[in-house]
Write a protein that holds these residues in place. Structure first.
Motif, PDB file in Angstrom:
ATOM      1  N   ASP A 157       0.865  -1.187   0.000  1.00 37.96           N
ATOM      2  CA  ASP A 157       0.000   0.000   0.000  1.00 37.96           C
ATOM      3  C   ASP A 157       0.904   1.241   0.000  1.00 37.96           C
ATOM      4  O   ASP A 157       1.533   1.568   1.004  1.00 37.96           O
ATOM      5  CB  ASP A 157      -0.886  -0.030   1.245  1.00 37.96           C
ATOM      6  CG  ASP A 157      -1.725   1.242   1.398  1.00 37.96           C
ATOM      7  OD1 ASP A 157      -1.733   2.076   0.461  1.00 37.96           O
ATOM      8  OD2 ASP A 157      -2.348   1.398   2.469  1.00 37.96           O
ATOM      9  N   ALA A 158       0.968   1.922  -1.166  1.00 35.63           N
ATOM     10  CA  ALA A 158       1.802   3.125  -1.282  1.00 35.63           C
ATOM     11  C   ALA A 158       0.951   4.351  -1.610  1.00 35.63           C
ATOM     12  O   ALA A 158       1.434   5.329  -2.189  1.00 35.63           O
ATOM     13  CB  ALA A 158       2.872   2.901  -2.354  1.00 35.63           C
ATOM     14  N   VAL A 159      -0.321   4.292  -1.253  1.00 42.31           N
ATOM     15  CA  VAL A 159      -1.241   5.395  -1.551  1.00 42.31           C
ATOM     16  C   VAL A 159      -0.992   6.563  -0.584  1.00 42.31           C
ATOM     17  O   VAL A 159      -0.863   6.360   0.628  1.00 42.31           O
ATOM     18  CB  VAL A 159      -2.701   4.912  -1.435  1.00 42.31           C
ATOM     19  CG1 VAL A 159      -3.660   6.093  -1.565  1.00 42.31           C
ATOM     20  CG2 VAL A 159      -2.995   3.870  -2.501  1.00 42.31           C
ATOM     21  N   VAL A 160      -0.918   7.749  -1.137  1.00 40.31           N
ATOM     22  CA  VAL A 160      -0.792   8.958  -0.305  1.00 40.31           C
ATOM     23  C   VAL A 160      -1.870   9.962  -0.725  1.00 40.31           C
ATOM     24  O   VAL A 160      -2.327   9.951  -1.865  1.00 40.31           O
ATOM     25  CB  VAL A 160       0.615   9.603  -0.444  1.00 40.31           C
ATOM     26  CG1 VAL A 160       1.687   8.703   0.167  1.00 40.31           C
ATOM     27  CG2 VAL A 160       0.926   9.930  -1.884  1.00 40.31           C
ATOM     28  N   GLY A 161      -2.255  10.789   0.180  1.00 42.73           N
ATOM     29  CA  GLY A 161      -3.192  11.870  -0.136  1.00 42.73           C
ATOM     30  C   GLY A 161      -4.627  11.424  -0.265  1.00 42.73           C
ATOM     31  O   GLY A 161      -5.475  12.203  -0.719  1.00 42.73           O
ATOM     32  N   GLY A 162      -4.948  10.165   0.081  1.00 38.50           N
ATOM     33  CA  GLY A 162      -6.335   9.709   0.061  1.00 38.50           C
ATOM     34  C   GLY A 162      -6.928   9.544  -1.316  1.00 38.50           C
ATOM     35  O   GLY A 162      -8.157   9.570  -1.478  1.00 38.50           O
ATOM     36  N   VAL A 163      -6.070   9.392  -2.372  1.00 37.29           N
ATOM     37  CA  VAL A 163      -6.622   9.233  -3.731  1.00 37.29           C
ATOM     38  C   VAL A 163      -7.441   7.953  -3.855  1.00 37.29           C
ATOM     39  O   VAL A 163      -8.359   7.866  -4.683  1.00 37.29           O
ATOM     40  CB  VAL A 163      -5.487   9.267  -4.780  1.00 37.29           C
ATOM     41  CG1 VAL A 163      -4.893  10.667  -4.893  1.00 37.29           C
ATOM     42  CG2 VAL A 163      -4.410   8.245  -4.474  1.00 37.29           C
ATOM     43  N   VAL A 164      -7.090   6.947  -3.047  1.00 37.59           N
ATOM     44  CA  VAL A 164      -7.941   5.753  -2.899  1.00 37.59           C
ATOM     45  C   VAL A 164      -8.268   5.668  -1.416  1.00 37.59           C
ATOM     46  O   VAL A 164      -7.362   5.522  -0.583  1.00 37.59           O
ATOM     47  CB  VAL A 164      -7.238   4.460  -3.360  1.00 37.59           C
ATOM     48  CG1 VAL A 164      -8.143   3.249  -3.101  1.00 37.59           C
ATOM     49  CG2 VAL A 164      -6.863   4.535  -4.836  1.00 37.59           C
ATOM     50  N   PRO A 165      -9.540   5.823  -1.030  1.00 37.43           N
ATOM     51  CA  PRO A 165      -9.898   5.812   0.391  1.00 37.43           C
ATOM     52  C   PRO A 165      -9.429   4.532   1.089  1.00 37.43           C
ATOM     53  O   PRO A 165      -9.405   3.453   0.481  1.00 37.43           O
ATOM     54  CB  PRO A 165     -11.431   5.904   0.363  1.00 37.43           C
ATOM     55  CG  PRO A 165     -11.739   6.574  -0.937  1.00 37.43           C
ATOM     56  CD  PRO A 165     -10.703   6.082  -1.895  1.00 37.43           C
ATOM     57  N   ARG A 166      -9.081   4.672   2.389  1.00 33.67           N
ATOM     58  CA  ARG A 166      -8.534   3.539   3.146  1.00 33.67           C
ATOM     59  C   ARG A 166      -9.478   2.342   3.145  1.00 33.67           C
ATOM     60  O   ARG A 166      -9.028   1.194   3.121  1.00 33.67           O
ATOM     61  CB  ARG A 166      -8.278   3.956   4.605  1.00 33.67           C
ATOM     62  CG  ARG A 166      -7.450   5.200   4.834  1.00 33.67           C
ATOM     63  CD  ARG A 166      -6.126   5.217   4.090  1.00 33.67           C
ATOM     64  NE  ARG A 166      -5.280   4.065   4.392  1.00 33.67           N
ATOM     65  CZ  ARG A 166      -4.181   3.756   3.703  1.00 33.67           C
ATOM     66  NH1 ARG A 166      -3.801   4.491   2.672  1.00 33.67           N
ATOM     67  NH2 ARG A 166      -3.475   2.711   4.035  1.00 33.67           N
ATOM     68  N   ASN A 167     -10.777   2.593   3.171  1.00 36.89           N
ATOM     69  CA  ASN A 167     -11.716   1.475   3.268  1.00 36.89           C
ATOM     70  C   ASN A 167     -11.814   0.659   1.978  1.00 36.89           C
ATOM     71  O   ASN A 167     -12.353  -0.442   1.974  1.00 36.89           O
ATOM     72  CB  ASN A 167     -13.108   1.974   3.678  1.00 36.89           C
ATOM     73  CG  ASN A 167     -13.663   3.003   2.721  1.00 36.89           C
ATOM     74  OD1 ASN A 167     -12.951   3.928   2.346  1.00 36.89           O
ATOM     75  ND2 ASN A 167     -14.930   2.859   2.345  1.00 36.89           N
ATOM     76  N   PHE A 168     -11.277   1.196   0.852  1.00 37.47           N
ATOM     77  CA  PHE A 168     -11.333   0.440  -0.410  1.00 37.47           C
ATOM     78  C   PHE A 168     -10.022  -0.292  -0.720  1.00 37.47           C
ATOM     79  O   PHE A 168      -9.976  -1.129  -1.629  1.00 37.47           O
ATOM     80  CB  PHE A 168     -11.682   1.369  -1.574  1.00 37.47           C
ATOM     81  CG  PHE A 168     -13.088   1.913  -1.513  1.00 37.47           C
ATOM     82  CD1 PHE A 168     -14.142   1.098  -1.122  1.00 37.47           C
ATOM     83  CD2 PHE A 168     -13.360   3.243  -1.849  1.00 37.47           C
ATOM     84  CE1 PHE A 168     -15.442   1.593  -1.069  1.00 37.47           C
ATOM     85  CE2 PHE A 168     -14.656   3.737  -1.792  1.00 37.47           C
ATOM     86  CZ  PHE A 168     -15.696   2.917  -1.401  1.00 37.47           C
ATOM     87  N   ILE A 169      -8.950   0.030   0.001  1.00 40.54           N
ATOM     88  CA  ILE A 169      -7.647  -0.600  -0.294  1.00 40.54           C
ATOM     89  C   ILE A 169      -7.682  -2.119  -0.080  1.00 40.54           C
ATOM     90  O   ILE A 169      -7.184  -2.875  -0.922  1.00 40.54           O
ATOM     91  CB  ILE A 169      -6.532   0.084   0.525  1.00 40.54           C
ATOM     92  CG1 ILE A 169      -6.321   1.504  -0.022  1.00 40.54           C
ATOM     93  CG2 ILE A 169      -5.232  -0.725   0.459  1.00 40.54           C
ATOM     94  CD1 ILE A 169      -5.324   2.340   0.761  1.00 40.54           C
ATOM     95  N   PRO A 170      -8.322  -2.621   1.015  1.00 38.06           N
ATOM     96  CA  PRO A 170      -8.424  -4.092   1.144  1.00 38.06           C
ATOM     97  C   PRO A 170      -9.158  -4.743  -0.027  1.00 38.06           C
ATOM     98  O   PRO A 170      -8.862  -5.877  -0.400  1.00 38.06           O
ATOM     99  CB  PRO A 170      -9.205  -4.276   2.453  1.00 38.06           C
ATOM    100  CG  PRO A 170      -8.915  -3.036   3.233  1.00 38.06           C
ATOM    101  CD  PRO A 170      -8.855  -1.935   2.214  1.00 38.06           C
TER     102      PRO A 170
END
Length: 693
Positions: free
Chosen positions: A520-533
């Motif tokens: 998980d290398a997402v920064v700035g909330g471009v993909v919300p945390r609840n959708f990363i799984p």
């Protein structure tokens, strides 16, 4: 049948190469003693020991069977074992249950690979050995030539106990060198005759060699022989029996199972000289894994080992046992120490082929049968619950060939696999397993004929039809370069839409045991945390189906570094779909096929080394080394699994069945591009066929 005590019992495994007449010889013994009214023929499917429909059809022994013969106030428990190498597992139980081995050698063929294997297995199990040179009535046979070959191969311990009167069609009897008498004819028509004058010199020479061999079994006999140059018949009997029991003497007798000549004297010699089970010490362990032992006497606590299981859909399960100590009557409660289960014995019986004869009691040293034991399998120990002991399990050869098995008709899967499980109880040298990689059910055995016979037995015994085919090879896929892939899923349906958008960097992990790594290398909330799984889950769900040929993807790192979402339309499902679309772009990441590489150790005599090495090379194998092991050359190599499915059959052909091999999984490697192209093409063709259906 009368009751016999251990001192009057002889348990003898009848072994040797296939088609040397073992079954016919036992039939001749039964006929000679009046146990059967007429001598059955293998060709007619009318023998006592070959009763299975597959044995009758193929005219070969497939399963071990017990054939007791009463002779000279003794009980000879013969156990007829198959000679064909596909059924070598059937030899293991009889060798454990016997004290002696009758190795049958064909006079026309002489010493062959089956003879060598029978000797080796007898040595491994510390059995007394006796050679019967059968088929002496055949054209162009030469007993002295066969005897010389036996002595050359197995040493000076091999001595003739009898010499033939005539050879080929003229073979009509034998001279017993101990009794110094001739015997001609068969069965009740056998008569004593004078020693032919032209044989006297050979008989005297053979008697002298037997005397020397008998004298060599003890210092007392040796001193007497040196002093007097002679031994009495009783002393020769004593020395012969001791020498045979310890393996320093291996007698040879000529015989014809077809015309019966020599059969009576052979039985007499086996009854006289082969060791009894009386007083034998069976070593095992107690329930706490400490050493324990039992002496083969009637007054010892009961113990026995199951050496063979018969699975019958009508009669149920029959467990053939060798009583190692004590006695057993019906209605007895026993402990199976192998399974740690109680078993109730409803009744005991004796077996002769497929025929059961009820018995009041089984005595120490004897062989019998117990019906419908619930938990007991081949190799298990049964004993007095108050005096527990567990004997070492019977070792069966590891399977050397695998086939995928399926039900021929839809809906009969349970019938097929329950039948195969029952047959596996009967034949532990076959195994059944589910492949985790391919999800196929695999049946493993000793050769193609072995597996085909199991399939036919399944049909004839349980009415279940199965199909055997080459198993799928568990190929895998991976990528060789790093790419950035985008997955965008947008769908408008009138109400809430679906929207998921990801950017993922796919890269190879390289060597190691990790199949998949999500970063998980997402920064700035471009993909919300609840959708990363959901992104990770979408990738994992698609890994089992690779982008190149549909094989599982391994060694893949996925770094989610960017994306976008819609405040209303984004959902877990939308991001899973976006991840799948990104994953498909791995087709641009130089995907390659991987194949399983196995370590193979092949043991062969020196003369086959060149052929073996050349064959392994043709199979894309790499030779790692060569070692000398137990008098054989061991070739160690790494070979792709896909090249080894029929190796058991090919090795047997290349080495006249003298070679053996073991194979263990080592690792996965990239497949050469020319081979991979064929696999991918075959996959496309299969996919096309599935679409047509």
């Amino acid at each position: 049948m009368k009751d016999y005590r251990a001192e009057n019992i002889r348990n003898i495994a009848v072994i040797g190469h296939g088609s040397e007449g073992k079954t016919t010889l036992l039939e001749a013994m039964l006929f000679a003693t009046g146990a059967v009214d007429r001598q059955g023929r293998v060709e007619d499917g009318a023998t006592v020991s070959d009763f299975d429909p597959e044995e009758v059809k193929r005219q070969i022994s497939i399963s071990a069977s017990v054939v007791p013969v009463e002779f000279s106030k003794r009980k000879l428990n013969f156990i007829d074992a198959p000679g064909y190498f596909d059924f070598i597992g059937e030899m293991m139980g009889p060798l454990r249950a016997a004290e002696g081995a009758l190795i049958v050698v064909g006079a026309p063929s002489g010493v062959v690979v089956g003879t060598e294997k029978a000797w080796a297995y007898s040595e491994k199990n510390h059995l007394a050995k006796f050679f019967a040179v059968n088929q002496m009535d055949r054209e162009h046979v030469d007993f002295s030539k066969v005897l010389a070959a036996l002595q050359e191969k197995f040493g000076s311990s091999v001595v003739p106990l009898m010499l033939p009167i005539g050879e080929g069609p003229a073979f009509k009897g034998v001279v017993d060198i101990i009794a110094m008498k001739g015997f001609e004819g068969a069965g009740k028509a056998m008569k004593e005759v004078p020693i032919p004058a032209d044989m006297q010199g050979a008989v005297d020479e053979a008697r002298e060699s037997i005397k020397e061999a008998a004298a060599g079994t003890s210092e007392e006999l040796m001193e007497k022989y040196f002093e007097n140059g002679e031994l009495t018949d009783e002393e020769m009997l004593q020395g012969l029996s001791a020498g045979i029991a310890e393996g320093s003497l291996v007698p040879v007798a000529p015989v014809s199972a077809v015309n019966g000549a020599g059969v009576g004297p052979l039985m007499h010699a086996l009854a006289q000289y082969m060791p009894s089970p009386a007083g034998r010490v069976a070593k095992g362990s107690d329930t706490k894994d400490g050493d324990a032992e039992r002496i083969c006497t009637d007054d010892a606590p009961f113990s026995a080992q199951v050496f063979k299981t018969l699975a019958d859909p009508f009669v149920g399960k029959l467990s053939l046992i060798k009583v190692l100590s004590g006695t057993l009557a019906g209605g007895t409660q026993l402990l199976n120490t192998t399974q740690d289960k109680q078993e109730k014995v409803s009744g005991v019986s004796m077996m002769r082929g497929k025929k059961q004869t009820p018995a009041e009691k089984l005595y120490a040293g004897d062989i019998g049968a117990l019906a419908k034991l619930q938990f007991t399998r081949t190799g298990d120990t049964l004993c007095d619950p108050g005096k527990p002991i567990r004997y070492p399990a019977i070792e069966f050869p590891a399977p050397s060939i695998s086939m995928a098995v399926t039900a021929k008709k839809a809906g009969e899967e349970d019938k097929v696999f329950s039948g195969l499980a029952r047959l596996q109880e009967e034949d532990p040298s076959s195994t059944l397993e589910k492949s985790v990689e391919t999800l196929e059910t695999l049946i493993n055995g000793q050769g193609e004929l072995h597996l085909e016979v199991i399939r036919q037995k399944l049909s004839s015994k349980f009415g279940a039809e199965a199909v055997l085919k080459d198993p799928r090879i568990p190929y895998r896929e991976t990528i060789r370069k790093t790419i950035q892939a985008e997955g965008r899923h947008k769908k408008q349906t009138g109400g809430h839409g679906q929207f998921g958008h990801v950017r993922i960097e796919f890269s190879p992990i390289g060597e190691g045991s990790t199949d998949f790594d999500f970063v998980d290398a997402v920064v700035g909330g471009v993909v919300p945390r609840n959708f990363i799984p959901s992104v990770e889950k979408g990738l994992r769900e698609n890994l089992p189906k690779g982008v190149l040929a549909g094989y599982p993807m391994v060694g893949l790192r996925a770094k989610l570094y960017d994306g976008s979402y819609h405040a209303v339309d984004s959902s877990e499902m939308a991001f899973k779909t976006a991840a799948r679309l990104a994953y498909k772009k791995c087709v641009d990441a130089s995907p390659v096929l991987l194949e399983p590489i196995n370590r193979v150790e092949v043991s062969v005599p020196d003369e086959y080394m060149g052929d073996i090495i050349g064959d392994i090379t043709k199979r894309r194998g790499r030779i790692l080394g060569m070692n000398q092991v137990d008098g054989l050359q061991q070739v160690v190599a790494e070979v792709p699994l896909g090249e080894m499915f029929k190796y058991a059959t090919d090795l047997r052909s290349m080495t006249q069945a003298r070679g053996s091999f073991t194979m263990t999984y080592e690792r996965y490697e990239e497949i050469p591009s020319n081979v991979a192209a064929k696999i991918i093409e075959a996959h496309k063709a299969d996919a096309s066929d599935d679409d047509d259906e």
